[in-house]
Design a protein around this motif. Structure first.
Motif, PDB file in Angstrom:
ATOM      1  N   SER A   1       0.853  -1.190   0.000  1.00 55.53           N
ATOM      2  CA  SER A   1       0.000   0.000   0.000  1.00 55.53           C
ATOM      3  C   SER A   1       0.884   1.234   0.000  1.00 55.53           C
ATOM      4  N   PHE A   2       0.446   2.264  -0.701  1.00 51.14           N
ATOM      5  CA  PHE A   2       1.216   3.499  -0.734  1.00 51.14           C
ATOM      6  C   PHE A   2       0.272   4.667  -1.013  1.00 51.14           C
ATOM      7  N   ASN A   3       0.722   5.843  -0.623  1.00 53.69           N
ATOM      8  CA  ASN A   3      -0.034   7.066  -0.876  1.00 53.69           C
ATOM      9  C   ASN A   3       0.390   7.666  -2.208  1.00 53.69           C
ATOM     10  N   LEU A   4      -0.597   8.020  -3.017  1.00 52.03           N
ATOM     11  CA  LEU A   4      -0.332   8.616  -4.321  1.00 52.03           C
ATOM     12  C   LEU A   4      -0.753  10.086  -4.282  1.00 52.03           C
ATOM     13  N   GLU A   5       0.237  10.962  -4.416  1.00 56.26           N
ATOM     14  CA  GLU A   5      -0.039  12.395  -4.387  1.00 56.26           C
ATOM     15  C   GLU A   5      -0.735  12.835  -5.684  1.00 56.26           C
ATOM     16  N   PRO A   6      -1.487  13.940  -5.652  1.00 56.72           N
ATOM     17  CA  PRO A   6      -2.175  14.414  -6.857  1.00 56.72           C
ATOM     18  C   PRO A   6      -1.205  14.691  -8.010  1.00 56.72           C
TER      19      PRO A   6
ATOM     20  N   VAL B   1      -8.374   1.528  -4.776  1.00 58.96           N
ATOM     21  CA  VAL B   1      -7.969   2.922  -4.651  1.00 58.96           C
ATOM     22  C   VAL B   1      -9.015   3.673  -3.832  1.00 58.96           C
ATOM     23  N   SER B   2      -8.552   4.432  -2.864  1.00 59.30           N
ATOM     24  CA  SER B   2      -9.492   5.263  -2.093  1.00 59.30           C
ATOM     25  C   SER B   2     -10.048   6.369  -2.995  1.00 59.30           C
ATOM     26  N   GLU B   3     -11.330   6.585  -2.922  1.00 56.09           N
ATOM     27  CA  GLU B   3     -11.982   7.533  -3.828  1.00 56.09           C
ATOM     28  C   GLU B   3     -11.882   8.957  -3.312  1.00 56.09           C
TER      29      GLU B   3
ATOM     30  N   PRO C   1     -13.525  12.770  -4.744  1.00 56.85           N
ATOM     31  CA  PRO C   1     -14.386  13.388  -5.772  1.00 56.85           C
ATOM     32  C   PRO C   1     -13.577  14.204  -6.783  1.00 56.85           C
ATOM     33  N   GLY C   2     -13.862  13.972  -8.059  1.00 56.39           N
ATOM     34  CA  GLY C   2     -13.213  14.737  -9.114  1.00 56.39           C
ATOM     35  C   GLY C   2     -11.814  14.290  -9.456  1.00 56.39           C
ATOM     36  N   GLN C   3     -11.285  13.276  -8.756  1.00 55.62           N
ATOM     37  CA  GLN C   3      -9.943  12.778  -9.039  1.00 55.62           C
ATOM     38  C   GLN C   3     -10.020  11.428  -9.740  1.00 55.62           C
ATOM     39  N   ARG C   4      -8.979  11.125 -10.505  1.00 57.79           N
ATOM     40  CA  ARG C   4      -8.971   9.898 -11.293  1.00 57.79           C
ATOM     41  C   ARG C   4      -7.587   9.273 -11.243  1.00 57.79           C
ATOM     42  N   ILE C   5      -7.563   7.944 -11.177  1.00 56.64           N
ATOM     43  CA  ILE C   5      -6.304   7.209 -11.208  1.00 56.64           C
ATOM     44  C   ILE C   5      -6.371   6.169 -12.325  1.00 56.64           C
ATOM     45  N   ASP C   6      -5.326   6.133 -13.152  1.00 59.90           N
ATOM     46  CA  ASP C   6      -5.181   5.128 -14.201  1.00 59.90           C
ATOM     47  C   ASP C   6      -4.040   4.193 -13.826  1.00 59.90           C
ATOM     48  N   TYR C   7      -4.046   3.001 -14.424  1.00 64.07           N
ATOM     49  CA  TYR C   7      -2.892   2.113 -14.252  1.00 64.07           C
ATOM     50  C   TYR C   7      -2.495   1.532 -15.598  1.00 64.07           C
ATOM     51  N   ILE C   8      -1.214   1.172 -15.702  1.00 62.71           N
ATOM     52  CA  ILE C   8      -0.688   0.572 -16.916  1.00 62.71           C
ATOM     53  C   ILE C   8       0.424  -0.408 -16.532  1.00 62.71           C
ATOM     54  N   VAL C   9       0.433  -1.567 -17.182  1.00 67.78           N
ATOM     55  CA  VAL C   9       1.442  -2.595 -16.940  1.00 67.78           C
ATOM     56  C   VAL C   9       2.269  -2.739 -18.210  1.00 67.78           C
ATOM     57  N   THR C  10       3.588  -2.600 -18.105  1.00 70.43           N
ATOM     58  CA  THR C  10       4.471  -2.682 -19.269  1.00 70.43           C
ATOM     59  C   THR C  10       5.691  -3.540 -18.950  1.00 70.43           C
ATOM     60  N   ASP C  11       6.374  -3.998 -20.015  1.00 66.07           N
ATOM     61  CA  ASP C  11       7.653  -4.669 -19.837  1.00 66.07           C
ATOM     62  C   ASP C  11       8.774  -3.669 -20.108  1.00 66.07           C
ATOM     63  N   SER C  12      10.017  -4.155 -20.113  1.00 65.25           N
ATOM     64  CA  SER C  12      11.153  -3.250 -20.263  1.00 65.25           C
ATOM     65  C   SER C  12      11.209  -2.609 -21.646  1.00 65.25           C
ATOM     66  N   LYS C  13      10.526  -3.200 -22.623  1.00 62.78           N
ATOM     67  CA  LYS C  13      10.509  -2.652 -23.983  1.00 62.78           C
ATOM     68  C   LYS C  13       9.372  -1.661 -24.182  1.00 62.78           C
TER      69      LYS C  13
ATOM     70  N   ASN D   1      -7.776  23.166 -12.270  1.00 67.59           N
ATOM     71  CA  ASN D   1      -8.340  24.156 -11.345  1.00 67.59           C
ATOM     72  C   ASN D   1      -8.818  23.537 -10.035  1.00 67.59           C
ATOM     73  N   GLN D   2      -8.478  22.275  -9.796  1.00 65.97           N
ATOM     74  CA  GLN D   2      -8.948  21.589  -8.590  1.00 65.97           C
ATOM     75  C   GLN D   2      -7.774  21.262  -7.675  1.00 65.97           C
ATOM     76  N   LYS D   3      -8.001  21.463  -6.383  1.00 70.06           N
ATOM     77  CA  LYS D   3      -6.987  21.089  -5.402  1.00 70.06           C
ATOM     78  C   LYS D   3      -7.135  19.618  -5.088  1.00 70.06           C
ATOM     79  N   GLY D   4      -6.071  18.854  -5.296  1.00 73.53           N
ATOM     80  CA  GLY D   4      -6.135  17.407  -5.125  1.00 73.53           C
ATOM     81  C   GLY D   4      -5.816  16.954  -3.722  1.00 73.53           C
ATOM     82  N   ASN D   5      -6.221  15.718  -3.422  1.00 77.29           N
ATOM     83  CA  ASN D   5      -5.930  15.074  -2.146  1.00 77.29           C
ATOM     84  C   ASN D   5      -5.184  13.771  -2.376  1.00 77.29           C
ATOM     85  N   THR D   6      -4.420  13.387  -1.385  1.00 75.24           N
ATOM     86  CA  THR D   6      -3.682  12.121  -1.465  1.00 75.24           C
ATOM     87  C   THR D   6      -4.650  10.933  -1.469  1.00 75.24           C
TER      88      THR D   6
END
Length: 205
Positions: A21-26, A48-50, A52-64, A100-105
């Protein structure tokens, strides 16, 4: 470009399950890196903790840079892929918020499994009508085989690294000997040149 930090997990055994688990800054990005063998199934769960108005994406890649899994605006879910060859794999979580939005961790929790840990022994028990002790023995057998295969792989890697090290040492040795002969040749030429020069100037006989 988002700021990026990497949480690197160097893993040699094929039967491990990891929860982190880790905290993701805006408007930042954090990645998990892991070395895996080829032909290995990998599954993962994330939450992911929700905010409002914030979004998190994920992507899995190899070294190439080849994308193995990807999803936008996540909250909770799973991903899976198979490794084709020994490589470094990276799972990145990216925070995105409007300018224009102030984000939260936000708190991100990830559980990854690979190798025999991905097998569903409950399904095997139901399909083959096996007893619990038989299922446990089967699981232990798979774990033992995985450990043997992993040690064989580690031994092969150690032999490759030793061969590379010996080859590098030989090249350095040959280069050092070559450099010594070059320096001796230059020193000899310099002495002879100076001797001829001093003789020409009649400074020495």
């Amino acid at each position: 470009m988002y700021p990026k930090t990497a949480l690197t997990i160097f893993v040699s055994f094929v039967l491990s399950a990891h929860c982190i688990s880790f905290n993701l800054e805006p408007n930042t990005q954090k990645c998990l890196k892991e070395e895996l063998q080829g032909n290995l199934p990998v599954i993962g769960e994330f939450e992911v903790s929700e905010q409002p108005g914030q979004r998190i994406d994920y992507i899995v890649t190899d070294s190439k840079g080849y994308i193995l899994a990807q999803r936008q605006d996540i909250s909770k879910g799973k991903f899976s892929f198979n490794t084709e060859s020994y490589d470094m794999f990276e799972i990145c979580f990216i925070s995105r918020i409007p300018p224009n939005q102030k984000g939260n961790t936000q708190l991100v929790t990830v559980v990854t499994k690979h190798g025999v840990e991905t097998k569903n022994y409950q399904t095997l028990e139901d399909a083959a009508n096996l007893k619990p002790i038989e299922i446990e023995l089967k699981r232990l057998e798979d774990l033992s085989n995985a450990i043997v295969q992993d040690f064989a792989f580690m031994r092969k890697r150690e032999e490759e690294m030793r061969d590379t090290n010996e080859s590098t040492n030989n090249k350095v040795l040959y280069f050092s000997i070559f450099s010594i002969f070059i320096l001796l040749g230059l020193a000899t030429w310099q002495v002879l040149y100076l001797r001829r020069y001093f003789k020409a100037k009649k400074l020495i006989e």
